[in-house]
Design a protein around this motif. Sequence first.
Motif, short mmCIF file in Angstrom:
data_model
loop_
_atom_site.label_atom_id
_atom_site.label_comp_id
_atom_site.label_asym_id
_atom_site.label_seq_id
_atom_site.Cartn_x
_atom_site.Cartn_y
_atom_site.Cartn_z
N LEU A 1 74.59 -9.05 39.06
CA LEU A 1 74.73 -8.87 37.62
C LEU A 1 74.04 -7.58 37.18
N ALA A 2 72.86 -7.32 37.74
CA ALA A 2 72.16 -6.07 37.43
C ALA A 2 72.94 -4.86 37.93
N ASP A 3 73.58 -4.97 39.09
CA ASP A 3 74.40 -3.87 39.59
C ASP A 3 75.56 -3.57 38.64
N LEU A 4 76.16 -4.61 38.09
CA LEU A 4 77.25 -4.40 37.14
C LEU A 4 76.74 -3.74 35.86
N PHE A 5 75.55 -4.10 35.42
CA PHE A 5 74.96 -3.46 34.24
C PHE A 5 74.67 -1.98 34.52
N THR A 6 74.30 -1.67 35.75
CA THR A 6 74.10 -0.26 36.10
C THR A 6 75.40 0.52 35.94
N VAL A 7 76.51 -0.07 36.34
CA VAL A 7 77.81 0.58 36.19
C VAL A 7 78.12 0.84 34.71
N LEU A 8 77.90 -0.16 33.87
CA LEU A 8 78.19 -0.01 32.44
C LEU A 8 77.28 1.03 31.80
N ILE A 9 76.01 1.02 32.16
CA ILE A 9 75.08 2.01 31.62
C ILE A 9 75.47 3.41 32.09
N THR A 10 75.93 3.53 33.32
CA THR A 10 76.37 4.83 33.83
C THR A 10 77.57 5.34 33.05
N PHE A 11 78.52 4.46 32.76
CA PHE A 11 79.66 4.86 31.93
C PHE A 11 79.19 5.41 30.59
N ASP A 12 78.26 4.71 29.95
CA ASP A 12 77.74 5.16 28.66
C ASP A 12 77.12 6.55 28.76
N GLN A 13 76.30 6.76 29.79
CA GLN A 13 75.61 8.04 29.92
C GLN A 13 76.57 9.18 30.22
N ILE A 14 77.56 8.94 31.06
CA ILE A 14 78.51 10.00 31.39
C ILE A 14 79.35 10.37 30.17
N ILE A 15 79.85 9.36 29.47
CA ILE A 15 80.74 9.63 28.33
C ILE A 15 79.99 10.26 27.18
N VAL A 16 78.82 9.74 26.84
CA VAL A 16 78.04 10.31 25.74
C VAL A 16 77.58 11.73 26.08
N GLY A 17 77.29 11.97 27.35
CA GLY A 17 76.84 13.30 27.75
C GLY A 17 77.95 14.34 27.78
N ASN A 18 79.19 13.93 27.81
CA ASN A 18 80.31 14.87 27.83
C ASN A 18 80.77 15.13 26.39
N LYS A 19 80.18 16.13 25.77
CA LYS A 19 80.51 16.45 24.37
C LYS A 19 81.95 16.94 24.22
N THR A 20 82.48 17.57 25.26
CA THR A 20 83.85 18.06 25.18
C THR A 20 84.84 16.92 25.03
N LEU A 21 84.58 15.79 25.69
CA LEU A 21 85.47 14.64 25.60
C LEU A 21 85.52 14.11 24.17
N ALA A 22 84.37 13.97 23.53
CA ALA A 22 84.35 13.46 22.15
C ALA A 22 85.03 14.42 21.19
N GLU A 23 84.80 15.73 21.36
CA GLU A 23 85.42 16.71 20.47
C GLU A 23 86.94 16.75 20.66
N SER A 24 87.39 16.70 21.90
CA SER A 24 88.83 16.72 22.16
C SER A 24 89.50 15.45 21.64
N TRP A 25 88.80 14.32 21.74
CA TRP A 25 89.36 13.07 21.22
C TRP A 25 89.51 13.13 19.70
N SER A 26 88.54 13.71 19.02
CA SER A 26 88.63 13.86 17.56
C SER A 26 89.79 14.77 17.17
N ARG A 27 90.00 15.83 17.94
CA ARG A 27 91.13 16.73 17.67
C ARG A 27 92.46 15.98 17.84
#
Length: 531
Positions: free
Chosen positions: A188-214
């Motif tokens: 269960l902790a390993d699965l939480f690591t995966v979800l936290i990693t997704f959050d960190q990668i996506i939030v850290g990629n500013k280009t993805l958020a800006e392109s999505w808004s466009r």
Amino acid sequence: MSGAEEYTFDAFEDGSKTRVGEQQLQKLRGFVEEYANKLRDFEEALDESLSEVWDSSTDPVSLFIRPYEHVDITLLAKSDNKIFTKVISVFGTLCDQIRLLKDQADAKFYAPLALFGDHFGMDAPEGEAQLQIGRLLPFMMELSTLVNRAYAIVKNIVSQLASLYHNSNNVYTTSFKNVHLQTVYEHLADLFTVLITFDQIIVGNKTLAESWSRYIRMTKAIKGDAARYGVEEDKLWQTEKLLFSLKGQLLDGLIFQNCIEQEFDFPSLVEVKTNKQFKNEFFINVKTLMQYVMKQVADSTDNQQTKFAGMLGLYTMYMAIFKDPSDKGFFKSVWDSCKRLPCVTLYPNAVWFPGDFVRGALPPMMKLVNNADPVVLRREFLKTLDKELAFKVQQCYLQVSKWTVRMESNLTNRAELWEILNTRSGLFTFGLGLAHNIAGLYKTMVALHLDLQVPMTPGHVRSLCQCAELLKAIEATFHRRSAIIGETITLMMKQVSATIAKGILPIKMRVEAAKSYNDTQLDVLAAVRLA
């Protein structure tokens, strides 16, 4: 005197026979030396000795030594105890599903999310960003499916555990009252690591958020004049709804938070929040696993950084479900670990800060540590690390040198094969742990300097370069010994299995020797036979 005796000629030798013999001897000597050189080359290539390091990128063939086994869990968990078999099969299947999700996330999703927009950046020309998002939409829908599947698995595990650890359940009172399923909580902790990693990668990629808004702005513009673009308004409305749904689920950094805030109670079926037995069992496992990981972090004997992220996620889930701040000492020990491990590199460009995570997820508990500022703690840690970096790298250098020499040994002075395999398996695991520690030191140093905008000195750069050299040395050593690893890895696994079976054998014999069994002893018997 006869004629033969009268005419006797002296023996004459012009040296031709000697020269011919020497020539033949020289040819034979050359043949022997050439053959000996060839045999020596074969011996260096195949034997357990020092040899040249070849370029791994030019290898025509590589060894895939990861064991592959595809056996149905129902066959592995089969026993005479039907209830025991059912419980083990259910949790075994759920843990296996988590492993598959973890492998899928690492193999398919991390890299595209981290590298999106890398070739055009934030200053993409109008139309290029929208085009890239349009191509990314099927991928994001697959990611949404994976996240929903992870949510369902977490909910299923919590429901199964809450049903098992309940006072009204006879199986709990007779068998599982003193049994702690730590492996389930680890997965269960390993699965939480995966979800936290997704959050960190996506939030850290500013280009993805800006392109999505466009892209969303583009769909709104098309929606104002749908006839001009030949688009049906109903389909455009569905597309816009999908975009906002994916944004809320994936792009806002709430993948993990939404997972632990699910509704786990099923009225009249499953009680979670009011289940005292499950609450106590949950906290016992969280505390035990967290203490183990915190000890590893403190001793620096192994790389437990990513596991620490999952354990913090597990503790956060416990607090979100039961809202129990009673064990204040445990929280203080968790916070001390956050100070010793101020950052974790979950992926090359995804750095996670445990202090910020705890402060955001458990704000009421921060009063116990006087509302400490994680940024200040990171600065203090970095000052200490800057002073100790050269010494730590020197210690790593000595350890790598000693380990490399032992790895190159053929171990022929050990007569028993069992001892040779035991030594080799210890060297392999030690080398991997050493590589993880060096990589963790390198990543922590770079991540903190980048986060706090603190410049490095030339001495720091030299130490980091030495870390990179040590990692390449470890990699080259493993690559050079790949033939030996491929030859003995299966034997090593069998040896470990035999050692575990040997440790369980006295318990098994003692249990089987009993003349009568109660329900608890029958479960113990099924467990030792299954092992």
